[in-house]
Write a protein that holds these residues in place. Sequence first.
Motif, PDB file in Angstrom:
ATOM      1  N   ASP A   1      -7.827   0.506  -5.578  1.00 39.48           N
ATOM      2  CA  ASP A   1      -8.130   1.382  -4.442  1.00 39.48           C
ATOM      3  C   ASP A   1      -8.424   0.578  -3.178  1.00 39.48           C
ATOM      4  O   ASP A   1      -8.357   1.121  -2.070  1.00 39.48           O
ATOM      5  CB  ASP A   1      -9.323   2.274  -4.764  1.00 39.48           C
ATOM      6  CG  ASP A   1      -9.005   3.318  -5.826  1.00 39.48           C
ATOM      7  OD1 ASP A   1      -7.813   3.682  -5.948  1.00 39.48           O
ATOM      8  OD2 ASP A   1      -9.936   3.754  -6.530  1.00 39.48           O
ATOM      9  N   THR A   2      -8.772  -0.700  -3.328  1.00 34.68           N
ATOM     10  CA  THR A   2      -9.042  -1.562  -2.173  1.00 34.68           C
ATOM     11  C   THR A   2      -8.119  -2.763  -2.222  1.00 34.68           C
ATOM     12  O   THR A   2      -7.639  -3.160  -3.293  1.00 34.68           O
ATOM     13  CB  THR A   2     -10.509  -2.033  -2.169  1.00 34.68           C
ATOM     14  OG1 THR A   2     -10.774  -2.752  -3.385  1.00 34.68           O
ATOM     15  CG2 THR A   2     -11.454  -0.842  -2.066  1.00 34.68           C
TER      16      THR A   2
ATOM     17  N   ARG B   1       0.849  -1.182   0.000  1.00 36.61           N
ATOM     18  CA  ARG B   1       0.000   0.000   0.000  1.00 36.61           C
ATOM     19  C   ARG B   1       0.889   1.237   0.000  1.00 36.61           C
ATOM     20  O   ARG B   1       1.750   1.388   0.868  1.00 36.61           O
ATOM     21  CB  ARG B   1      -0.931   0.028   1.212  1.00 36.61           C
ATOM     22  CG  ARG B   1      -1.985   1.134   1.095  1.00 36.61           C
ATOM     23  CD  ARG B   1      -2.918   1.173   2.271  1.00 36.61           C
ATOM     24  NE  ARG B   1      -4.038   2.061   1.995  1.00 36.61           N
ATOM     25  CZ  ARG B   1      -4.955   2.396   2.885  1.00 36.61           C
ATOM     26  NH1 ARG B   1      -4.893   1.920   4.134  1.00 36.61           N
ATOM     27  NH2 ARG B   1      -5.948   3.200   2.559  1.00 36.61           N
TER      28      ARG B   1
ATOM     29  N   ARG C   1      -3.287   3.905  -2.443  1.00 32.75           N
ATOM     30  CA  ARG C   1      -3.630   2.801  -3.335  1.00 32.75           C
ATOM     31  C   ARG C   1      -2.731   1.591  -3.077  1.00 32.75           C
ATOM     32  O   ARG C   1      -1.609   1.711  -2.606  1.00 32.75           O
ATOM     33  CB  ARG C   1      -3.485   3.235  -4.800  1.00 32.75           C
ATOM     34  CG  ARG C   1      -4.541   4.200  -5.265  1.00 32.75           C
ATOM     35  CD  ARG C   1      -4.470   4.402  -6.766  1.00 32.75           C
ATOM     36  NE  ARG C   1      -3.180   4.956  -7.178  1.00 32.75           N
ATOM     37  CZ  ARG C   1      -2.882   5.289  -8.434  1.00 32.75           C
ATOM     38  NH1 ARG C   1      -3.761   5.104  -9.394  1.00 32.75           N
ATOM     39  NH2 ARG C   1      -1.702   5.801  -8.718  1.00 32.75           N
TER      40      ARG C   1
END
Length: 422
Positions: A115-116, A86, A92
């Motif tokens: 994004d996850t 991350r 991101r």
Amino acid sequence: MILNGVPWFDDRGEVVNAHGACLVDHEGRYYLFGEHKTDDVNRFDGVGCWSSADLEHWTFERVVLPVQPDGPLGPDRVGERPKVMRCPATGRFVMYVHADDLGYTDPLVAVATCDTVAGEYRWHGPLVHQGEPVRRWDIGAFQDDDGTGYLLVHEGDVYRLGDDYLTAEEKVAENLAPGGESPAMWRSDDGYHLLMSRKTSWERNDNEVLTAPSVHGPWRHAGLLAPEGTLTHNSQCSFVARVRRGDDVVPMYLGDRWSFPHQASAATQVWLPLLTDGGPARLGEYWPAWDPATGEPVPLDRDAAGAVAAVDAPFRSAGPGDRLEVDLEGARFAVVGTSDDESGYARVELLDDGRVETSHLVDFYSKVPDTGPRYVSPVLPAGRWTLRVTPTGEVPTWSQKDGTRFGSTGSRVTVHRVLVLA
């Protein structure tokens, strides 16, 4: 508990097919990313993601990076050693994958983002250094305590990533480990530790350790990761994870026990505590089972109340027409046998009233002989079961381009006993 050298099963009852892996700790849950291998051609079949709260029970999330319609991660390509970090600057999640053709003549480091943590990752293109794609293969990744990200590649080159993790800004080390591959890195109070495998195809070898006071060096060779001759406990390093233990964060070694050609169904994992106190990173003795919450081994043949039921089941055969059958009562079972350089594959099945309920391919080959658990079943409904072990007659063997032969000399399967674990 973590079980080494045996298949793991997820919430669907499927084998956890995650290799060349990494582990991300996000919001109190661990996310395992790995190559979703096939059992035929060594081609890219996507990057899979599983999650767990305790490193024992795994939930399948999804194939987070599927095969692309075309391009470097398209059909009939190679996609290996996914690593996810991350990015502190953007929030991101960034994934790096070694992309290549099936002949390993078109390497590059591919980048994808999401994004996850467990969503579908979007392919960005190649990682670029000084305007050119980084055309390297065996890769690793490391995030320092200050959030700086690094890409590690074969032969011991290290790149510092840009703030957004999408470019390689600086080559901070070069040619640290000629002939090395499958890099992994960890930082301790004593400095930095770089783990490197040797180049022996799918065969295991004695992985090495380098240490330095800074990522920039100076780096020095610091010996072997595991006791000499154990071939790193029959595994190849893939990653060093940060694992919570009480109020502490401790390092854990993630290694692959490859099983060519049946990587999807029979390759397994070796995860062990990494020891770094007062010296170079090391692996202690091999534990078939251990508790990550305590960092202590768990004897499979005993439970908290005393001895686990064991059934003697001596069996030794290389013939695909032979089989071992044992009638059992319980809900979870382990097969204890010997692996060595004359052994091959077996089909292990559990039958309920003659119906096959579970069926898994198990690899009994290892260059270094070992006697221990070869298979631990998923948890089944409590009842009467018949466990069946059938040698397939297949010899696990492969060759490099220069004709060098690796693997077993036979297809023998050796079983000693069956344990009733639950």
